[in-house]
Each structure stands twice: as structure tokens, then as C-alpha cells.
Design an enzyme around this catalytic site. Sequence first.
Site, short mmCIF file in Angstrom:
data_model
loop_
_atom_site.label_atom_id
_atom_site.label_comp_id
_atom_site.label_asym_id
_atom_site.label_seq_id
_atom_site.Cartn_x
_atom_site.Cartn_y
_atom_site.Cartn_z
N ASP A 169 1.02 -1.09 -0.08
CA ASP A 169 -0.04 0.03 0.05
C ASP A 169 0.85 1.16 -0.01
O ASP A 169 1.76 1.29 0.80
CB ASP A 169 -1.00 0.03 1.13
N ILE A 170 0.63 2.23 -0.84
CA ILE A 170 1.50 3.39 -1.08
C ILE A 170 1.32 4.34 0.06
O ILE A 170 2.14 5.06 0.50
CB ILE A 170 1.20 3.91 -2.45
N GLU A 198 -12.24 3.34 -1.64
CA GLU A 198 -11.42 4.29 -2.20
C GLU A 198 -11.37 3.80 -3.78
O GLU A 198 -11.64 4.36 -4.66
CB GLU A 198 -10.23 4.65 -1.62
N HIS A 243 -9.99 -5.99 -2.66
CA HIS A 243 -8.57 -6.03 -2.14
C HIS A 243 -8.64 -6.15 -0.63
O HIS A 243 -9.39 -5.71 -0.22
CB HIS A 243 -7.72 -4.70 -2.35
N HIS A 263 -6.49 -5.54 2.79
CA HIS A 263 -5.26 -5.29 3.51
C HIS A 263 -4.94 -5.94 4.23
O HIS A 263 -5.65 -6.69 5.09
CB HIS A 263 -5.83 -3.90 4.12
P1 AMP Z 1 -9.85 1.34 0.22
O1 AMP Z 1 -10.31 1.25 -1.21
O2 AMP Z 1 -10.61 2.20 1.08
O3 AMP Z 1 -9.57 -0.05 0.73
O4 AMP Z 1 -8.39 2.00 0.13
C1 AMP Z 1 -7.57 1.93 -1.02
C2 AMP Z 1 -5.93 1.93 -0.48
O5 AMP Z 1 -5.27 1.59 -1.92
C3 AMP Z 1 -5.55 2.99 0.19
O6 AMP Z 1 -5.06 2.25 1.28
C4 AMP Z 1 -4.52 3.62 -0.67
O7 AMP Z 1 -3.55 4.17 0.03
C5 AMP Z 1 -4.23 2.43 -1.69
N1 AMP Z 1 -3.66 2.67 -2.81
C6 AMP Z 1 -4.49 3.41 -3.76
N2 AMP Z 1 -3.63 3.75 -5.07
C7 AMP Z 1 -2.46 2.87 -4.82
C8 AMP Z 1 -1.46 2.47 -5.50
N3 AMP Z 1 -1.26 3.09 -6.88
N4 AMP Z 1 -0.58 1.67 -5.15
C9 AMP Z 1 -0.54 1.22 -4.06
N5 AMP Z 1 -1.59 1.43 -3.11
C10 AMP Z 1 -2.56 2.22 -3.50
#
Ligand code: AMP
Length: 131
Positions: free
Chosen positions: A28-29, A87, A92, A94
Site C-alpha cells: 500500500d502506497i 476508495e 482488495h 489489506h
Molecule cells: P480502500 O479502497 O478504502 O481499501 O483504500 C484503497 C487503498 O489503496 C488505500 O490504502 C490506498 O493507499 C491504496 N492505494 C491506492 N492507490 C494505490 C497505488 N497506486 N499503489 C498502492 N496502493 C494504492
Amino acid sequence: MDIFSKIAAGEIPSYKCAENEEFYAFLDINPLVKGHTLVIPRREVDYIFDMDDDEIARFQQFAKRVAIAIKAAFPCIKVAEVVLGLEVPHAHIHLIPMQSESDVDFKREKLKLSPEEFQQIADKIYAEFQK
Ligand code: AMP
């Protein structure tokens, strides 16, 4: 293609932690802690519970293997598994190595890591996953 499909396809860079033909894991970025990893299906599906029983079982089995690799690379009490998906509309999981409940507080400030630090973390998890 959504952003995570592009990541799995290598069209957008990511810090790879593990992969097989069906699933992909990357850092995760905006990590809560070092080792915070996302696990995704390569297939485009938004809501995890739209996966059929067999696919979600394989997804969990892959996530379990990644969690074992994370715990070996970053010793912790447990690796937390969290599904949000508010988001990014691509299913996905975590995986977060946890020393305390505050490590999984998504409202807390995220770590700022250099590209070199991200790469080192991913390499460590990848090496454990290969064992
Ligand atoms: P959520 O959809 O609420 O589970 O959040 C999406 C997660 O994806 C967040 O923790 C972001 O930091 C992560 N994220 C979004 N874009 C990227 C990316 N390009 N590379 C890695 N992590 C990402």
C-alpha cells in the site's frame, strides 16, 4: 481497466510482494505500518463478496500465504486482514502487521517512506513468500 488491474498487469508500477497467475500482492502506497500490503485478484471485480465461493476461497488461501510471509519479514503479534474498498473499486484485502490495535486505525497518519524503503520492504516479503 481500473488502477489495480493496471498494477497487476504491470502497466502501473508497484512494489510487488507476491503473485501467482490469479492474484497479486503489493505494498500500500500509504502504509499504516511497514509491511502494509494489498492483495488483489487480477480479474476485475469490485466487491469482494461478488466473488463466487471457489474464487474467494483461493483468494483467502493466497492472502494467507502472503500474511505468513509478512509475519516472517516483519515480526508482529498478528497480521490483520481488513477489507474496506471505499476508495478503489477493485476487490482488495489489506494485510497489516500489527503490534497493537492502533496499527489498524485507518484514520491515523500514514508513514512516509522513500522509494528505497518501499523496495526493501517489498523485497523482504517477496523473499519470504518464495520460501
Ligand atoms: P480502500 O479502497 O478504502 O481499501 O483504500 C484503497 C487503498 O489503496 C488505500 O490504502 C490506498 O493507499 C491504496 N492505494 C491506492 N492507490 C494505490 C497505488 N497506486 N499503489 C498502492 N496502493 C494504492
